[in-house]
Design an enzyme around this catalytic site. Sequence first.
Site, PDB file in Angstrom:
ATOM      1  N   SER A 145     -18.992  18.217 -43.902  1.00  0.00           N
ATOM      2  CA  SER A 145     -19.448  16.848 -44.154  1.00  0.00           C
ATOM      3  C   SER A 145     -19.364  16.047 -42.867  1.00  0.00           C
ATOM      4  CB  SER A 145     -18.576  16.179 -45.218  1.00  0.00           C
ATOM      5  OG  SER A 145     -18.848  14.791 -45.315  1.00  0.00           O
ATOM      6  N   TYR A 170     -10.533  12.419 -48.385  1.00  0.00           N
ATOM      7  CA  TYR A 170     -11.765  13.198 -48.494  1.00  0.00           C
ATOM      8  C   TYR A 170     -12.175  13.718 -47.119  1.00  0.00           C
ATOM      9  CZ  TYR A 170     -16.614  14.517 -49.180  1.00  0.00           C
ATOM     10  OH  TYR A 170     -17.788  15.229 -49.197  1.00  0.00           O
ATOM     11  N   LYS A 174     -12.516  17.713 -45.814  1.00  0.00           N
ATOM     12  CA  LYS A 174     -13.703  18.313 -45.205  1.00  0.00           C
ATOM     13  C   LYS A 174     -13.423  18.814 -43.787  1.00  0.00           C
ATOM     14  CE  LYS A 174     -16.547  18.357 -48.539  1.00  0.00           C
ATOM     15  NZ  LYS A 174     -17.045  19.651 -49.055  1.00  0.00           N
TER      16      LYS A 174
END
Length: 307
Positions: A145, A170, A174
Amino acid sequence: MSAEPGAPRTVVVTGATAGLGYWASEQLAAAGHRVLLAARSLDRAAAAIESICSMVPGAEVEHVALDLADLDSVGAAAAALADRLPDGIDALVNNAGVVGSHEQRSTAQGHELQVGTNHLGHFALTARVLPLVERRAGRIVHLGSIAHRWARLDRADPLGAGHYSSYRQYGRSKLAVMLFGFELAERLADVGSSVASVVAHPGFSLDVLAPDRPLVAATRAEPAWTRPAQRLYAQGKDDGAEPIVHAAVAPDVRSGEYWGPAGRMQLRGPAGRVTAEPKAHDRLEAARLWTASERAAGVAFALDALG
């Protein structure tokens, strides 16, 4: 890969009942590949299979139960794949992920949910099914990402959350995925394995910009007039799935590469080779993460048995 370019392959896609995983699965099925949807919900898997078969008559699509937030489920899924696919797996697409959680939550084994699902669950699954991928000289695709650009892992506790922030965690999850994916490519090369480890990302992809699939996506709430503006900086999840599918089956892909949208800032555009932040290739950081992940997941990569 062992199959000739264009020949049907067997591909396992995690989190395949919605979003990017669904679109990757539909596109793979449309290209003639056998697809196994690795997902928690039997009902959602049945809906995804019905949707794919309505778009791709004759598609070969199946479900295998998998909850990446429970390492016991990961072990059971790996055993089921070994039973059902004795000839091996051509590609494992580690797509599933948790995106945001306002309150800190935990996996079944007590790890922070986003890192525990997005990275640790896939780490354990990859370790357990790697011999099946080796059997087919196949590929493992890790879903990165652009959020990794703003993330840092805690060197003392790479899997930890510290002072919890959903957005920050998050990004950490990633970055962990990408560190693992690039490091796995290095270690596979070191032992002469024919398996390729590739990282791919979807750019800025939105459900609202993708075509309708009523069985697997909620009705759009946004007014249609907003979509032309959104398309200036984003794309549908169907387009976002294209770099993932390319990384899984295209003949021009090599281990250690990073694929994503080739447009401005990698937000949208056709699939192409793109560049990750240098920290995603930090082998010292990756080694710390690898050691912590093996300990937390209770698995070890038998890389010396490959090649």
